[in-house]
Design a protein around this motif. Structure first.
Motif, PDB file in Angstrom:
ATOM      1  N   PHE A 199      28.478  38.944 -21.268  1.00  0.00           N
ATOM      2  CA  PHE A 199      27.762  37.858 -20.575  1.00  0.00           C
ATOM      3  C   PHE A 199      26.734  38.444 -19.616  1.00  0.00           C
ATOM      4  N   VAL A 200      27.073  39.584 -19.027  1.00  0.00           N
ATOM      5  CA  VAL A 200      26.126  40.323 -18.175  1.00  0.00           C
ATOM      6  C   VAL A 200      26.093  41.779 -18.646  1.00  0.00           C
ATOM      7  N   ASP A 244      38.665  34.925  -4.347  1.00  0.00           N
ATOM      8  CA  ASP A 244      37.556  34.141  -4.880  1.00  0.00           C
ATOM      9  C   ASP A 244      37.029  34.910  -6.108  1.00  0.00           C
ATOM     10  N   VAL A 245      37.531  34.526  -7.279  1.00  0.00           N
ATOM     11  CA  VAL A 245      37.252  35.308  -8.491  1.00  0.00           C
ATOM     12  C   VAL A 245      36.054  34.722  -9.239  1.00  0.00           C
ATOM     13  N   HIS A 246      35.033  35.537  -9.419  1.00  0.00           N
ATOM     14  CA  HIS A 246      33.784  35.128 -10.061  1.00  0.00           C
ATOM     15  C   HIS A 246      33.743  35.751 -11.453  1.00  0.00           C
ATOM     16  N   LEU A 247      33.950  34.909 -12.460  1.00  0.00           N
ATOM     17  CA  LEU A 247      33.988  35.402 -13.835  1.00  0.00           C
ATOM     18  C   LEU A 247      32.598  35.419 -14.447  1.00  0.00           C
ATOM     19  N   MET A 248      32.054  36.606 -14.628  1.00  0.00           N
ATOM     20  CA  MET A 248      30.772  36.734 -15.349  1.00  0.00           C
ATOM     21  C   MET A 248      31.119  37.256 -16.733  1.00  0.00           C
ATOM     22  N   ILE A 249      31.776  36.360 -17.486  1.00  0.00           N
ATOM     23  CA  ILE A 249      32.288  36.760 -18.800  1.00  0.00           C
ATOM     24  C   ILE A 249      32.006  35.660 -19.822  1.00  0.00           C
ATOM     25  N   SER A 250      31.872  36.086 -21.081  1.00  0.00           N
ATOM     26  CA  SER A 250      31.763  35.129 -22.177  1.00  0.00           C
ATOM     27  C   SER A 250      33.158  34.570 -22.459  1.00  0.00           C
ATOM     28  N   GLU A 251      33.198  33.391 -23.024  1.00  0.00           N
ATOM     29  CA  GLU A 251      34.475  32.729 -23.380  1.00  0.00           C
ATOM     30  C   GLU A 251      35.490  32.742 -22.233  1.00  0.00           C
ATOM     31  N   PRO A 252      35.094  32.251 -21.060  1.00  0.00           N
ATOM     32  CA  PRO A 252      36.027  32.288 -19.920  1.00  0.00           C
ATOM     33  C   PRO A 252      37.318  31.530 -20.204  1.00  0.00           C
ATOM     34  N   GLY A 287      25.090  40.463 -12.514  1.00  0.00           N
ATOM     35  CA  GLY A 287      25.303  41.729 -13.225  1.00  0.00           C
ATOM     36  C   GLY A 287      25.380  42.942 -12.312  1.00  0.00           C
ATOM     37  N   PHE A 288      24.657  42.883 -11.215  1.00  0.00           N
ATOM     38  CA  PHE A 288      24.626  44.061 -10.345  1.00  0.00           C
ATOM     39  C   PHE A 288      24.584  43.659  -8.874  1.00  0.00           C
ATOM     40  N   GLY A 289      25.257  44.454  -8.047  1.00  0.00           N
ATOM     41  CA  GLY A 289      25.138  44.285  -6.607  1.00  0.00           C
ATOM     42  C   GLY A 289      23.875  44.974  -6.122  1.00  0.00           C
ATOM     43  N   GLY A 290      23.543  44.756  -4.869  1.00  0.00           N
ATOM     44  CA  GLY A 290      22.431  45.486  -4.259  1.00  0.00           C
ATOM     45  C   GLY A 290      21.040  45.028  -4.645  1.00  0.00           C
TER      46      GLY A 290
END
Ligand code: DX5
Ligand code: ZN
Length: 216
Positions: free
Chosen positions: A40-41, A63-71, A141-144
């Motif tokens: 997904f990312v 606080d879970v942030h799902l950056m995933i396909s097919e969550p 996808g990325f921090g910073g």
């Protein structure tokens, strides 16, 4: 009340437990856990065992942030691991309303997130189905990265929409948030501030958390 959710993506993983305790003892209410699948990312972070480990060492809200396909395939596992809030991406599923209800039925708060290019109007039919709306202020996808200023207007729009429907989900912002731009996001309607680099790379974590809340 403004809540701070430091993103552990920016922490020192060699001292994971200490890093979490450090930010929660400095006034952070939430701990933001960024799960990335390389699909997904374009980045891979970590998954279920890391949420379990965080649960063992803190009572703070996970606080879970799902950056995933097919969550939909993984929400049970994240709930079982100890997530308090599970946020999935609108762009990652065809049935966002159904997924939000399933998350709630697991006894977990349901969050939905939109990427910078996704208009907040897509969330209109879902306002009553979610407990949190996460407006991404960078490409996930990325921090910073640097905050995309055009996303500030989206925070205003979603706040207005929530008021119009008398709904009050939490409104969270994520990506490139610093003490310099947190104030404008809060004025726009955000009440949960995610900050990775700004918190974990700070030499004065309590001061930075206060400044992010607008207390300084
Ligand atoms: C980005 C993540 C963010 C990120 C925030 O995909 O969702 O949570 O870690 O990091 P900073 O605050 O460094 O932009
Ligand atoms: Zn995040």
């Amino acid at each position: 009340m403004i809540k701070i959710s430091p993103s552990v993506l920016a922490c020192d993983f060699a001292s994971f437990g200490n890093e979490i305790n450090k930010v929660t003892s400095c006034g952070a209410e939430y701990v933001h856990i960024d799960v990335m699948d390389g699909h997904f990312v374009p980045n891979i972070s970590f998954g279920i065992p890391v949420v379990e480990a965080a649960r063992r060492i803190t009572d703070a809200v996970l606080d879970v942030h799902l950056m995933i396909s097919e969550p939909e395939r993984y929400v049970e596992a994240f709930a079982k691991a100890g997530a308090d809030i599970i946020t999935f991406h609108y762009e990652a599923t065809n049935r966002p309303g159904e997924l939000a209800s399933r998350i709630r039925s697991l006894g977990v708060k349901a969050g939905i997130s939109v990427k910078p290019a996704t208009p907040v109007s897509v969330l209109e039919p879902l306002l009553k189905s979610v407990d949190l709306i996460l407006i991404m202020t960078v490409e996930p996808g990325f921090g910073g990265q640097k905050l995309n200023e055009s996303c500030i207007e989206k925070v205003r729009e979603i706040k207005k929409m929530c008021d119009m429907y008398s709904c009050s989900p939490e409104i969270e912002v994520d990506g490139g948030v610093t003490p310099d731009n947190a104030g404008v996001l809060i004025s726009a309607g955000a009440n949960v501030i995610v900050a990775g680099s700004a918190v974990f790379k700070s030499s004065d974590i309590p001061g930075t958390i206060k400044a992010l809340k607008g207390d300084l």
